[in-house]
Design a protein around this motif. Structure first.
Motif, PDB file in Angstrom:
ATOM      1  N   GLY A 285       0.429  -1.120  -0.156  1.00  0.00           N
ATOM      2  CA  GLY A 285       0.255   0.380  -0.464  1.00  0.00           C
ATOM      3  C   GLY A 285       1.189   1.266   0.278  1.00  0.00           C
ATOM      4  N   GLY A 286       1.859   0.911   0.220  1.00  0.00           N
ATOM      5  CA  GLY A 286       2.741   2.224   0.047  1.00  0.00           C
ATOM      6  C   GLY A 286       3.683   2.443  -1.216  1.00  0.00           C
ATOM      7  N   HIS A 287       3.937   4.005  -1.955  1.00  0.00           N
ATOM      8  CA  HIS A 287       5.244   3.868  -2.539  1.00  0.00           C
ATOM      9  C   HIS A 287       6.254   4.682  -2.673  1.00  0.00           C
ATOM     10  CE1 HIS A 287       2.463   7.480  -1.522  1.00  0.00           C
ATOM     11  NE2 HIS A 287       2.746   7.887  -2.463  1.00  0.00           N
ATOM     12  N   LEU A 288       6.135   4.797  -4.066  1.00  0.00           N
ATOM     13  CA  LEU A 288       7.853   5.320  -3.700  1.00  0.00           C
ATOM     14  C   LEU A 288       7.877   6.350  -5.226  1.00  0.00           C
ATOM     15  CD1 LEU A 288       9.882   2.448  -5.513  1.00  0.00           C
ATOM     16  CD2 LEU A 288      10.231   2.741  -3.145  1.00  0.00           C
ATOM     17  N   VAL A 289       8.156   7.401  -5.075  1.00  0.00           N
ATOM     18  CA  VAL A 289       8.323   8.861  -6.500  1.00  0.00           C
ATOM     19  C   VAL A 289       9.833   8.845  -6.901  1.00  0.00           C
ATOM     20  CG1 VAL A 289       7.552  10.999  -6.726  1.00  0.00           C
ATOM     21  CG2 VAL A 289       6.027   9.717  -4.615  1.00  0.00           C
ATOM     22  N   ILE A 290       9.560   8.497  -7.875  1.00  0.00           N
ATOM     23  CA  ILE A 290      11.152   8.884  -8.633  1.00  0.00           C
ATOM     24  C   ILE A 290      11.472  10.289  -9.650  1.00  0.00           C
ATOM     25  CG2 ILE A 290      12.736   7.292 -10.251  1.00  0.00           C
ATOM     26  CD1 ILE A 290      11.564   5.183  -9.145  1.00  0.00           C
ATOM     27  N   ASP A 291      12.110  10.649  -9.099  1.00  0.00           N
ATOM     28  CA  ASP A 291      12.016  12.264  -9.868  1.00  0.00           C
ATOM     29  C   ASP A 291      13.490  11.512 -10.232  1.00  0.00           C
ATOM     30  OD1 ASP A 291      10.339  13.326  -9.799  1.00  0.00           O
ATOM     31  OD2 ASP A 291      10.310  13.895  -7.643  1.00  0.00           O
ATOM     32  N   GLN A 292      14.080  12.134 -12.152  1.00  0.00           N
ATOM     33  CA  GLN A 292      15.050  12.205 -12.526  1.00  0.00           C
ATOM     34  C   GLN A 292      15.270  13.157 -13.092  1.00  0.00           C
ATOM     35  OE1 GLN A 292      15.377   8.800 -15.417  1.00  0.00           O
ATOM     36  NE2 GLN A 292      17.175   9.584 -16.322  1.00  0.00           N
ATOM     37  N   THR A 293      16.361  14.270 -12.432  1.00  0.00           N
ATOM     38  CA  THR A 293      17.232  15.101 -13.332  1.00  0.00           C
ATOM     39  C   THR A 293      18.352  14.962 -13.567  1.00  0.00           C
ATOM     40  OG1 THR A 293      18.558  15.789 -11.344  1.00  0.00           O
ATOM     41  CG2 THR A 293      15.994  16.579 -11.157  1.00  0.00           C
ATOM     42  N   GLU A 294      18.762  15.821 -14.556  1.00  0.00           N
ATOM     43  CA  GLU A 294      20.670  16.230 -15.076  1.00  0.00           C
ATOM     44  C   GLU A 294      21.464  15.656 -13.866  1.00  0.00           C
ATOM     45  OE1 GLU A 294      22.918  18.657 -18.539  1.00  0.00           O
ATOM     46  OE2 GLU A 294      20.523  18.873 -17.779  1.00  0.00           O
ATOM     47  N   ALA A 295      21.245  15.867 -12.297  1.00  0.00           N
ATOM     48  CA  ALA A 295      22.246  16.542 -11.512  1.00  0.00           C
ATOM     49  C   ALA A 295      22.038  14.921 -10.963  1.00  0.00           C
ATOM     50  CB  ALA A 295      22.377  16.502 -10.812  1.00  0.00           C
ATOM     51  N   MET A 296      20.358  14.417 -11.158  1.00  0.00           N
ATOM     52  CA  MET A 296      20.979  13.238  -9.744  1.00  0.00           C
ATOM     53  C   MET A 296      19.716  13.024 -10.067  1.00  0.00           C
ATOM     54  SD  MET A 296      20.448  14.606  -6.463  1.00  0.00           S
ATOM     55  CE  MET A 296      21.961  15.194  -6.429  1.00  0.00           C
ATOM     56  N   THR A 297      19.505  11.523  -9.316  1.00  0.00           N
ATOM     57  CA  THR A 297      17.625  11.159  -9.517  1.00  0.00           C
ATOM     58  C   THR A 297      17.396  10.570  -7.736  1.00  0.00           C
ATOM     59  OG1 THR A 297      18.343   9.744 -11.379  1.00  0.00           O
ATOM     60  CG2 THR A 297      16.023   8.552  -9.626  1.00  0.00           C
ATOM     61  N   THR A 298      16.405  11.196  -7.674  1.00  0.00           N
ATOM     62  CA  THR A 298      15.875  10.808  -6.855  1.00  0.00           C
ATOM     63  C   THR A 298      14.713   9.972  -6.281  1.00  0.00           C
ATOM     64  OG1 THR A 298      14.387  13.092  -6.199  1.00  0.00           O
ATOM     65  CG2 THR A 298      16.433  13.795  -5.577  1.00  0.00           C
ATOM     66  N   ILE A 299      15.153   9.437  -5.096  1.00  0.00           N
ATOM     67  CA  ILE A 299      13.624   8.362  -5.267  1.00  0.00           C
ATOM     68  C   ILE A 299      13.526   8.801  -3.113  1.00  0.00           C
ATOM     69  CG2 ILE A 299      13.368   6.291  -4.507  1.00  0.00           C
ATOM     70  CD1 ILE A 299      15.545   5.317  -6.599  1.00  0.00           C
TER      71      ILE A 299
END
Length: 485
Positions: A285-299
């Motif tokens: 029921g939880g979830h991940l949010v993945i954001d890809q940018t030029e400098a890094m990826t945050t999860i």
């Protein structure tokens, strides 16, 4: 654990899916018009030397000059590397190999330390050294492989044997198979050596294998039970390659003639679509949010609807454990590289922190790309890196949205209305007009005629001119024009 490789071939592109126990783990895509160049060897020309960066730009025949650092040219290591101006000069011809594809605005990355990979090993013509993959942990097996290579090199009787790195796939390999690989890479190197003497600069000297054949070289291991290919022509090429270099896996090859698309066997098309979304749902029921940018990826990890059965700490621990497994899979599936920052849900128990990190490390052991977990920062963020050589799935399949220019957000209809009011005031002060026409999207015009109708009436009184409205169906919410009538 069983694995299966599915290869889907069309004239426009080749796609490879690695499936473990029925679940997609990796997908690789190569477009016919935009083939990757990692592994290619070029004779390039130095076009610019940058002493301040200890680097140089090299023309290898692409649209953008490629980049090489002094450490990739010098024979020395660390602080002892010579100044770049002592290593190369403008106009100099240089034989180089691509280590990283051009990504975004960055050119390709190069090295002069050439290497030729085969099924079981990597040949380094200029380095007299034998290394063994760290993933082969059994010391007896490591010693066996060293002795096999030494015996093979001696049997071949070559004066300048170069060096070898035994890949993970070499674990348990027979002596005759490793000898066949050594002969293959040496023959290949002789061809390249001849070619680089006569080639002009810039020019391509050696092109790495196509994705379908590279897949066999890099992804096949004893766990792979089936390799299914939906193109008879590609199947025959792969069959020929396997007969020459990998005779042990012939029985695993299978031509797939089915009417049902091969990627529909395990719902792979849907998985690829999901791999382009920011949000990844977890079973708990939880979830991940993945954001890809030029400098890094945050999860970012969130508990979502999961509330657990005992207490909050147990809920958080269970969610983080599940997230660790999901993150390792998403890194492979999306082919995310570079710096990766993971924000697990804060855990008070240090033993829980260690177990979550260990779970992440264990899941990453199956990754073909090199990964390195650096540790947890003071803010509780996990820092790690994953080697980036080719574009991520998102970079291959998508482009920045023309409406939001890649921001992922857009101005509200309310904000756009107030911008329009300011624009009309500017126009009224600068020009004389009988009336004004506002061209905008449906949502903005609806708001102007409804919630903002009072403000529109006040503005008409103030500028003493009527304002008309027209919906432009093709306009995005942020687009508008104010026309003088």
């Amino acid at each position: 654990m069983t694995e299966e490789i599915l290869i889907n071939v069309t004239p426009m592109e080749t796609r490879v899916a690695l499936v473990e126990n029925g679940v997609l783990q990796e997908v690789h895509i190569e477009r016919t018009l935009k083939r990757g160049i990692v592994g290619n060897i070029y004779k390039g020309k130095v076009v610019r030397v940058l002493p301040g960066m200890q680097a140089a730009f090299v023309d290898i025949g692409l649209d953008r000059a490629a980049f090489i650092h002094a450490a990739e040219i010098s024979e020395r290591e660390g602080q002892a590397v010579e100044p770049i101006s002592a290593l190369v000069h403008e106009g100099q011809a240089l034989v180089v190999q691509v280590t990283k594809d051009p990504i975004g605005t960055k050119g390709a990355r190069l090295t002069t330390q050439l290497s030729l990979p085969s099924r079981y090993l990597v040949y380094m013509p200029r380095t007299p050294h034998v290394g063994i993959s760290l993933k082969i942990e059994d010391e007896a097996e490591r010693e066996r492989l060293r002795q096999i290579v030494a015996a093979c090199v001696e049997a071949e009787g070559v004066e300048e044997p170069g060096g070898f790195i035994l890949r993970t796939a070499a674990e348990g390999a027979r002596e005759e198979d490793i000898l066949a690989d050594i002969r293959y890479v040496r023959r290949l190197w002789q061809q390249i050596d001849q070619q680089k003497k006569v080639a002009g600069a810039p020019s391509l000297i050696y092109e790495d294998l196509t994705l379908a054949v590279r897949t066999l070289r890099d992804l096949v291991n004893p766990r792979v039970e089936k390799i299914r290919i939906d193109s008879r022509e590609t199947f025959q090429k792969i069959e020929q390659f396997v007969q020459e270099l990998m005779p042990g896996i012939e029985d695993r090859l299978e031509h797939y003639p089915g009417e049902r698309p091969i990627f529909d066997l395990y719902g792979i098309e849907d998985e690829i679509q999901r791999a382009l979304e920011r949000k990844v749902l977890l079973k708990s029921g939880g979830h991940l949010v993945i954001d890809q940018t030029e400098a890094m990826t945050t999860i970012d990890v969130n508990t979502g609807a999961f509330v657990g059965h005992r207490n909050l700490e147990e809920t958080i621990f269970k969610t983080n454990l599940e997230a660790a497994s999901a993150i390792a899979r998403q890194l492979r599936l999306r082919n995310l590289g570079g710096i990766i920052i993971i924000d697990f849900i804060d855990m008070q128990d240090e033993e829980h922190q260690r177990q979550v990190l260990r779970a992440l490390e264990k899941q990453l052991e199956r990754d073909h790309a090199k990964t390195n977990i650096i540790g947890i920062t003071e803010l509780g963020l996990v820092q790690m890196t994953r080697k980036r050589t080719r574009e991520s799935l998102e970079q291959v399949l998508t482009e920045a949205c023309p409406c939001c220019a890649g921001r992922g957000i857009q101005k509200t209809a309310e904000s756009v209305c107030y911008e329009i009011f300011r624009e009309i005031l500017r126009e009224a002060r600068a020009w004389q007009a009988n009336a004004y026409m506002v061209l905008a999207s449906q949502s903005v015009i609806d708001r102007l005629l409804d919630e903002e109708s009072g403000n529109v009436a006040d503005l008409e009184l103030f500028i003493e001119r009527p304002i008309k409205f027209q919906v432009e169906a093709l306009y995005s919410q942020e687009q508008y024009d104010v026309v003088l009538l």
